[in-house]
Design an enzyme around this catalytic site. Structure first.
Site, PDB file in Angstrom:
ATOM      1  N   GLU A 288       0.825  -1.213   0.000  1.00 13.29           N
ATOM      2  CA  GLU A 288       0.000   0.000   0.000  1.00 13.29           C
ATOM      3  C   GLU A 288       0.861   1.266   0.000  1.00 13.29           C
ATOM      4  O   GLU A 288       0.456   2.299  -0.520  1.00 13.29           O
ATOM      5  CB  GLU A 288      -0.902  -0.035   1.245  1.00 13.29           C
ATOM      6  CG  GLU A 288      -2.102   0.863   1.140  1.00 13.29           C
ATOM      7  CD  GLU A 288      -3.091   0.611   2.279  1.00 13.29           C
ATOM      8  OE1 GLU A 288      -3.442  -0.560   2.535  1.00 13.29           O
ATOM      9  OE2 GLU A 288      -3.510   1.585   2.924  1.00 13.29           O
ATOM     10  N   HIS A 314       7.531 -26.770  -0.739  1.00 14.69           N
ATOM     11  CA  HIS A 314       6.960 -27.833  -1.560  1.00 14.69           C
ATOM     12  C   HIS A 314       5.804 -27.342  -2.417  1.00 14.69           C
ATOM     13  O   HIS A 314       5.065 -28.141  -2.983  1.00 14.69           O
ATOM     14  CB  HIS A 314       6.521 -28.989  -0.657  1.00 14.69           C
ATOM     15  CG  HIS A 314       7.684 -29.577   0.085  1.00 14.69           C
ATOM     16  ND1 HIS A 314       8.360 -30.689  -0.352  1.00 14.69           N
ATOM     17  CD2 HIS A 314       8.328 -29.147   1.202  1.00 14.69           C
ATOM     18  CE1 HIS A 314       9.360 -30.944   0.494  1.00 14.69           C
ATOM     19  NE2 HIS A 314       9.360 -30.014   1.440  1.00 14.69           N
ATOM     20  N   LYS A 427     -13.052   2.559  -0.823  1.00 14.60           N
ATOM     21  CA  LYS A 427     -13.961   2.810   0.303  1.00 14.60           C
ATOM     22  C   LYS A 427     -15.160   3.651  -0.146  1.00 14.60           C
ATOM     23  O   LYS A 427     -16.301   3.402   0.258  1.00 14.60           O
ATOM     24  CB  LYS A 427     -13.219   3.569   1.417  1.00 14.60           C
ATOM     25  CG  LYS A 427     -12.247   2.711   2.204  1.00 14.60           C
ATOM     26  CD  LYS A 427     -11.675   3.532   3.346  1.00 14.60           C
ATOM     27  CE  LYS A 427     -10.648   2.738   4.129  1.00 14.60           C
ATOM     28  NZ  LYS A 427     -10.106   3.455   5.277  1.00 14.60           N
TER      29      LYS A 427
END
Ligand code: PA5
Length: 464
Positions: A288, A314, A427
């Protein structure tokens, strides 16, 4: 590089001398990168001196930390549980420190639950599981305008009222901007206790403010020691010349791999219980803060990825080894662990006899070294960090280190690491879609675009 703190930063495997794949930094480039980092740090320091940014001050707010510790001690007498509501920078630091220090049950304090998702299938069961007569709710939102935290808060108030009737208000605490926003207004109007987040400290840089300190102190963490660790890092950063300065060295290296020899992905591979949550905190900080557009419209940024050693050896290491050379790696490990158990001598087939009778930790260490070695042979640039102790001082120093590195890399990249226009936009759209007053044109505009898109949808239904 070592200091009393005992965090070892090893940059050997980014040096051209050791990395013959052409991916390393030759001495003149390193010197130039260090000079740029030094200059950038001065620019950040100037913004700090002008009062624009406040995270470097947080380690020095000892009086506030003492007050928070006293308040937390009182809460521990009255309650058994704390529910923390918040998201992003208002939650990840608390989760990271709690897990890094050993998680739930590692200390005598309130059982702290951090609810940072509004997935109803997650949030409602959490709310139902808490004894609301013995639970204090802490709602954290710097802006006060985050839909997720606001909805959680309403539901938590409802639950507090159901359990405690009129006495709900003194079971609620807000952590928010000192002056502005819905939470601050609510605190004033309803007479609810509130702690301030300094106006010049943004969410992802706020773990050492009341955002993190209050829940951590309630959980029994020594927040004084968390801050003193961060102060040590601050002193180290301010006192050392670039070649011996972990912050400047790291910033120089990472800025190089973000701009001069761009690696679009930065992978953190963690070895040690509790470090995965720290990686999550770092992902927000790195992603961010640094994923931005410059003034000239060009973009910078690095996708922060995390992998857990040894499990993800793995699943991901094949890609890291033979896939594109588009990544820089940071390996993070506790220097030592607590468990000392051995692998039984007898239980092994002859071909695996080297494992028998030895500490399991030897295998873990060998996996760490072996994975670094394999990536090194493939010519990948690697920074390696070993944290000397799993305690508050070391965690405080480590988090503060990354805040500074991020700030300096951002300055090197020519962007503002302290804003988040993309998050704010998301937002606003969410609030508009939920029917926020005054946002109807934004909502209509968004829906119009969605309706006008060329569809490419495949639906699979039973029988179809
Ligand atoms: O770093 C940031 O600023 C953001 O990620 C915020 O922490 C997050 O969006 C939550 O915002 P607020 O604390 O205002 O509710």
């Amino acid at each position: 590089m070592k200091d009393a703190l005992d965090i070892r930063f090893d940059f050997s495997l980014v040096l051209e001398k050791n990395l013959r794949s052409g991916e390393g930094l030759a001495a003149p480039r390193l010197r130039a990168a260090l000079r740029r980092a030094e200059k950038a740090a001065l620019a950040v320091a100037r913004r700090h001196a002008a009062g624009e940014i406040g995270f470097p001050d947080l380690p020095f707010r000892e009086t506030e930390a003492r007050r928070i510790s006293r308040d937390a001690a009182r809460m521990r007498k009255r309650f058994t549980h704390m529910l923390v509501l918040g998201i992003g920078g208002s939650a990840l630091g608390t989760k990271a420190v709690l897990e890094a220090l050993g998680g739930e049950g590692a200390r005598k304090g309130l059982a702290v639950t951090v609810a940072d998702n509004v997935d109803p299938d997650v949030f409602f069961p959490v709310l139902r599981s808490l004894p609301m007569k013995k639970t204090v709710v802490v709602a954290v939102s710097k802006s006060g305008g985050t839909a997720e935290t606001n909805s959680q808060l309403s539901m938590a108030i409802d639950a507090l009222k159901k359990a405690n009737g009129g006495a709900w208000k003194d079971r609620l605490i807000l952590v928010t901007d000192p002056e502005k926003g819905i939470f601050r207004r609510m605190a004033r109007e309803e007479g609810i206790a509130a702690y301030p987040v300094p106006a010049n400290v943004g969410g992802r840089f706020s773990v050492l403010s009341p955002v993190g300190l209050l829940p951590l102190a309630a959980a029994g963490v020594s927040v004084g020691r968390l801050l003193s660790g961060a102060r040590r890092m601050e002193a180290l950063f301010r006192g050392r010349k670039p070649e011996e300065n972990p912050v400047l060295f790291a910033a120089a290296v990472y800025a190089h791999y973000m701009m001069a020899d761009p690696k679009p992905v930065h992978v953190w591979m963690t070895y040690g219980e509790g470090l995965e949550r720290v990686a999550e905190w770092w992902q927000q900080l790195w992603g961010e803060s640094l994923g931005k557009k410059r003034k000239d419209g060009t973009s910078v940024g690095q996708a922060p990825a995390r992998a857990v050693g040894v499990t993800d050896q793995h699943s991901q290491v094949q890609l890291y080894q033979d896939g594109p050379a588009d990544k820089v790696y940071t390996f993070v490990k506790w220097k030592e662990g607590k468990e000392r158990g051995n692998v039984p001598r007898a239980a092994f087939a002859p071909d695996m006899s080297m494992l028998g009778g030895r500490p399991l930790r030897d295998l873990f260490e060998a996996e760490f070294e072996g994975t670094i070695g394999a990536l090194w042979s493939a010519g990948r640039p690697i920074v390696r960090v070993e944290i000397g102790a799993r305690d508050e001082e070391h965690i405080g120093a480590f988090l503060h280190f990354w805040e500074w590195v991020t700030a300096v890399v951002g300055e090197c990249a020519g962007i503002d690491p302290f804003d988040q226009p993309g998050v704010e936009e998301g937002k606003k759209i969410t609030r508009a879609l939920m029917g926020e007053k005054g946002s109807s044109s934004r909502r209509e505009e968004f829906l119009r675009k969605m309706r006008a898109r060329t569809p490419a949808v495949i639906r699979v239904r039973k029988g179809g």
